[in-house]
Design a protein around this motif. Structure first.
Motif, PDB file in Angstrom:
ATOM      1  N   PRO A  55       4.521  -3.611  -9.561  1.00 36.83           N
ATOM      2  CA  PRO A  55       3.870  -3.524  -8.417  1.00 36.83           C
ATOM      3  C   PRO A  55       3.796  -2.487  -7.424  1.00 36.83           C
ATOM      4  N   ALA A  56       5.355  -2.243  -7.096  1.00 41.50           N
ATOM      5  CA  ALA A  56       5.481  -1.217  -6.166  1.00 41.50           C
ATOM      6  C   ALA A  56       4.486   0.279  -6.475  1.00 41.50           C
ATOM      7  N   GLN A  57       4.613   0.358  -7.822  1.00 41.08           N
ATOM      8  CA  GLN A  57       4.211   1.808  -8.530  1.00 41.08           C
ATOM      9  C   GLN A  57       2.545   1.699  -8.518  1.00 41.08           C
ATOM     10  N   LEU A  58       1.743  -0.027  -8.631  1.00 40.54           N
ATOM     11  CA  LEU A  58       0.774   0.116  -8.766  1.00 40.54           C
ATOM     12  C   LEU A  58       0.534   0.808  -7.451  1.00 40.54           C
ATOM     13  N   ALA A  59       0.601  -0.132  -6.391  1.00 40.34           N
ATOM     14  CA  ALA A  59       0.656   0.210  -5.417  1.00 40.34           C
ATOM     15  C   ALA A  59       0.237   1.149  -4.560  1.00 40.34           C
TER      16      ALA A  59
END
Length: 146
Positions: A55-59
Motif C-alpha cells: 500500500p505504501a508503494q501504491l500511495a
C-alpha cells in the motif's frame, strides 16, 4: 520579460488543470458502474507491473496519502478486484495483487474508455499528440522531483 513568463506559466497550468477536470468528468461517466477513476488507476497499474505492491508503494506511485490509498484498496478488496495478504518478510506490511476479477474489471474499463480517448487523440491528430507527450512527460518528471 518576467510578466510574459508569468502569464505563459499561468496559462499552461490553467489549461492543464481544466483539461484534467474535463477528462476526469468524461471518464467517470463511461467507466463501469461503481468504478471510480482511482479504482481504475490502481487496477491498471497492478495489471501493468504484473507484480504485487505494498500500500505504501501504491500511495507513493499515485502521490496520495497512505490513508487515501487504504480507502481505495478497501473498496477494491470488497469488490473482489484485489487480494491483500501479509508480507511474509515483514508482518507489519501488506502486499496487494490484482485478482482475476480485477483484471476483468480493468479490461472492461479499458474497453469503455477506449472510444473516448481514441476519439480525442484522433481529433487532435497523431502528430500533435506525439509532439505534446514529451513536454507533458518532462513536466510530470519535474513536478515529481519536488
Amino acid at each position: 520579460m518576467q510578466d510574459d513568463t508569468n502569464a505563459l506559466a499561468v496559462a499552461l497550468f490553467s489549461e492543464i488543470l481544466t483539461a484534467d477536470q474535463l477528462l476526469r468528468n468524461r471518464l467517470s461517466r463511461v467507466l463501469p458502474k461503481g468504478m471510480e477513476i482511482s479504482h481504475f488507476s490502481v487496477l491498471n497499474h497492478l495489471a501493468f507491473v504484473g507484480d504485487e505492491r505494498s500500500p505504501a508503494q501504491l500511495a507513493s506511485t499515485f502521490h496520495v496519502t497512505r490513508g487515501a490509498m487504504t480507502n481505495t484498496l478497501a473498496k477494491l478488496e470488497w469488490a473482489g478486484y484485489i487480494h491483500i495478504r501479509p508480507d511474509w518478510d515483514d508482518a507489519r506490511r501488506k502486499m496487494v495483487a490484482i485478482s482475476p476479477a480485477g483484471r476483468q474489471a480493468r479490461d472492461q474499463a479499458i474497453s469503455s474508455i477506449a472510444p473516448l480517448i481514441n476519439q480525442v487523440v484522433k481529433e487532435l491528430g497523431l502528430d500533435r499528440v506525439r509532439t505534446t507527450l514529451p513536454v507533458l512527460r518532462d513536466l510530470r518528471i519535474r513536478l515529481e522531483d519536488e
